[in-house]
Design a protein around this motif. Structure first.
Motif, PDB file in Angstrom:
ATOM      1  N   LYS A  69     100.974  -3.603   6.409  1.00 51.93           N
ATOM      2  CA  LYS A  69      99.584  -3.166   6.459  1.00 51.93           C
ATOM      3  C   LYS A  69      98.860  -3.808   7.636  1.00 51.93           C
ATOM      4  CE  LYS A  69      98.793  -2.329   1.506  1.00 51.93           C
ATOM      5  NZ  LYS A  69      97.944  -2.690   0.350  1.00 51.93           N
ATOM      6  N   GLN A  70      98.024  -3.030   8.298  1.00 52.78           N
ATOM      7  CA  GLN A  70      97.194  -3.587   9.359  1.00 52.78           C
ATOM      8  C   GLN A  70      96.032  -4.354   8.736  1.00 52.78           C
ATOM      9  OE1 GLN A  70      96.752   0.207  11.630  1.00 52.78           O
ATOM     10  NE2 GLN A  70      97.443  -1.057  13.331  1.00 52.78           N
ATOM     11  N   LYS A  71      95.694  -5.466   9.367  1.00 50.25           N
ATOM     12  CA  LYS A  71      94.703  -6.377   8.814  1.00 50.25           C
ATOM     13  C   LYS A  71      93.368  -6.225   9.536  1.00 50.25           C
ATOM     14  CE  LYS A  71      97.368 -10.004   9.419  1.00 50.25           C
ATOM     15  NZ  LYS A  71      97.868 -11.406   9.345  1.00 50.25           N
TER      16      LYS A  71
ATOM     17  N   SER B 194      85.191  -3.030   2.626  1.00 50.83           N
ATOM     18  CA  SER B 194      86.534  -3.420   2.202  1.00 50.83           C
ATOM     19  C   SER B 194      87.125  -2.390   1.241  1.00 50.83           C
ATOM     20  CB  SER B 194      86.494  -4.796   1.533  1.00 50.83           C
ATOM     21  OG  SER B 194      87.773  -5.174   1.076  1.00 50.83           O
TER      22      SER B 194
ATOM     23  N   THR C 226      90.498  -0.474   1.994  1.00 50.53           N
ATOM     24  CA  THR C 226      91.616  -0.738   1.086  1.00 50.53           C
ATOM     25  C   THR C 226      92.194   0.572   0.560  1.00 50.53           C
ATOM     26  OG1 THR C 226      90.672  -2.872   0.428  1.00 50.53           O
ATOM     27  CG2 THR C 226      92.326  -1.908  -1.033  1.00 50.53           C
TER      28      THR C 226
ATOM     29  N   TYR D  98      94.609  -0.420   4.244  1.00 50.88           N
ATOM     30  CA  TYR D  98      94.455  -1.558   5.145  1.00 50.88           C
ATOM     31  C   TYR D  98      94.319  -2.825   4.316  1.00 50.88           C
ATOM     32  CZ  TYR D  98      93.452   1.858   8.822  1.00 50.88           C
ATOM     33  OH  TYR D  98      93.537   2.882   9.717  1.00 50.88           O
ATOM     34  N   ASP D  99      94.737  -3.938   4.894  1.00 46.85           N
ATOM     35  CA  ASP D  99      94.528  -5.242   4.291  1.00 46.85           C
ATOM     36  C   ASP D  99      93.232  -5.805   4.878  1.00 46.85           C
ATOM     37  OD1 ASP D  99      95.868  -7.598   2.719  1.00 46.85           O
ATOM     38  OD2 ASP D  99      95.126  -8.474   4.582  1.00 46.85           O
ATOM     39  N   THR D 100      92.344  -6.318   4.045  1.00 46.22           N
ATOM     40  CA  THR D 100      91.051  -6.783   4.553  1.00 46.22           C
ATOM     41  C   THR D 100      90.762  -8.226   4.130  1.00 46.22           C
ATOM     42  OG1 THR D 100      89.795  -5.997   2.615  1.00 46.22           O
ATOM     43  CG2 THR D 100      90.099  -4.442   4.429  1.00 46.22           C
ATOM     44  N   LYS D 101      89.930  -8.855   4.947  1.00 45.88           N
ATOM     45  CA  LYS D 101      89.426 -10.189   4.626  1.00 45.88           C
ATOM     46  C   LYS D 101      87.950 -10.214   4.997  1.00 45.88           C
ATOM     47  CE  LYS D 101      90.050 -15.145   5.597  1.00 45.88           C
ATOM     48  NZ  LYS D 101      90.214 -15.509   4.174  1.00 45.88           N
TER      49      LYS D 101
ATOM     50  N   TYR E 145      93.964 -15.680  10.087  1.00 47.91           N
ATOM     51  CA  TYR E 145      94.261 -14.365   9.489  1.00 47.91           C
ATOM     52  C   TYR E 145      94.974 -13.448  10.483  1.00 47.91           C
ATOM     53  CZ  TYR E 145      93.212  -9.973   6.966  1.00 47.91           C
ATOM     54  OH  TYR E 145      93.284  -8.772   6.311  1.00 47.91           O
TER      55      TYR E 145
ATOM     56  N   PRO F 279      93.898 -10.883  12.579  1.00 40.12           N
ATOM     57  CA  PRO F 279      93.655  -9.477  12.252  1.00 40.12           C
ATOM     58  C   PRO F 279      94.054  -8.532  13.377  1.00 40.12           C
ATOM     59  CG  PRO F 279      91.620 -10.516  12.947  1.00 40.12           C
ATOM     60  CD  PRO F 279      92.652 -11.618  12.878  1.00 40.12           C
ATOM     61  N   ASN F 280      94.263  -7.268  13.003  1.00 40.78           N
ATOM     62  CA  ASN F 280      94.496  -6.217  13.995  1.00 40.78           C
ATOM     63  C   ASN F 280      93.189  -5.642  14.514  1.00 40.78           C
ATOM     64  OD1 ASN F 280      96.862  -5.764  11.672  1.00 40.78           O
ATOM     65  ND2 ASN F 280      97.602  -5.766  13.786  1.00 40.78           N
TER      66      ASN F 280
END
Length: 233
Positions: free
Chosen positions: A4-6, A21, A25, A29-32, A47, A49-50
């Motif tokens: 998954k792209q972050k 998010s 999601t 996608y992976d989220t923070k 993290y 991220p992308n």
């Protein structure tokens, strides 16, 4: 299974951040989420991220400064989020290195579409695939622009360049001496109906000229009242 792209979401309004998010999601996608500029810079390192979705009005270190510090060390895509719709704010964000600028309140479908579009443009072709695909590359004295691996070589040196700058340079250079209007460039480079100002093109050309200086045999030329061309002599 594909990784998954972050996406790092930076917004001091946690309700908005949670909503973003949720949208992303659902799109796998992976989220923070972080809520201030200082946390954003720390999370960026850990993290990895992308992409960043970056609010401008943050406590402490604002979004402009976060963008400036990340751009000094990385070309990771950045989409700015802001309720400030003045042209000055958009131009400033783009000049600092943002790849897009979305006004609040925004439509969820538009947000997701822009995230996908920017990420799609950022992803270079995998090296092992080069033999099986046509390499998109233009070459002039002192300049090589390779769209297949998203690289620019100028006077023998690798030049760091965000995706849209590189795509704009490649698009112009692959059609030497052809004049393009700002609207045509927006349509071809951004790939969707850009909600903004044609000065976006001017900002990107300005940044290109700061990195790629004219040569005796070629230059990025302004065609007054119309747009731009890659002029070859």
């Amino acid at each position: 299974m594909a990784v998954k792209q972050k996406i790092l979401i930076v917004d001091d309004d946690n309700n908005i951040a949670e909503l973003i998010s949720l949208y992303l999601t659902k799109e796998c996608y992976d989220t923070k989420i972080v809520n201030d500029g200082e946390q954003a810079l720390i999370a960026f390192e850990h993290y990895k991220p992308n992409m960043l979705l970056l609010d401008l009005m943050l406590p402490g270190i604002d979004g402009y400064q976060v963008c400036r510090e990340i751009r000094a060390k990385s070309d990771v895509p950045i989409i700015m989020l802001s309720a400030k719709g003045e042209v000055f704010d958009k131009v400033l964000g783009l000049e600092l290195g943002a790849d897009d600028y979305i006004l609040k309140p925004f439509d969820s479908k538009e947000l997701v579409a822009r995230v996908k579009a920017v990420l799609r443009r950022f992803q270079p072709a995998k090296p092992e695939a080069y033999a099986s695909v046509d390499i998109k590359c233009v070459e002039y004295p002192g300049l090589i622009v390779n769209l297949s691996n998203y690289s620019v070589t100028y006077d023998g040196q690798q030049i760091d360049m965000p995706p849209k700058e590189l795509e704009l340079l490649y698009f112009l250079a692959s059609s030497p001496n052809q004049v393009f209007t700002r609207e045509q460039l927006l349509d071809n480079i951004w790939g969707y109906e850009y909600v903004g100002d044609t000065r976006t093109v001017d900002v990107h050309v300005k940044r290109l000229r700061e990195k790629i200086k004219d040569k005796p045999t070629w230059r990025i030329a302004t065609v007054w009242g119309i747009g731009y061309k890659f002029e070859v002599k």
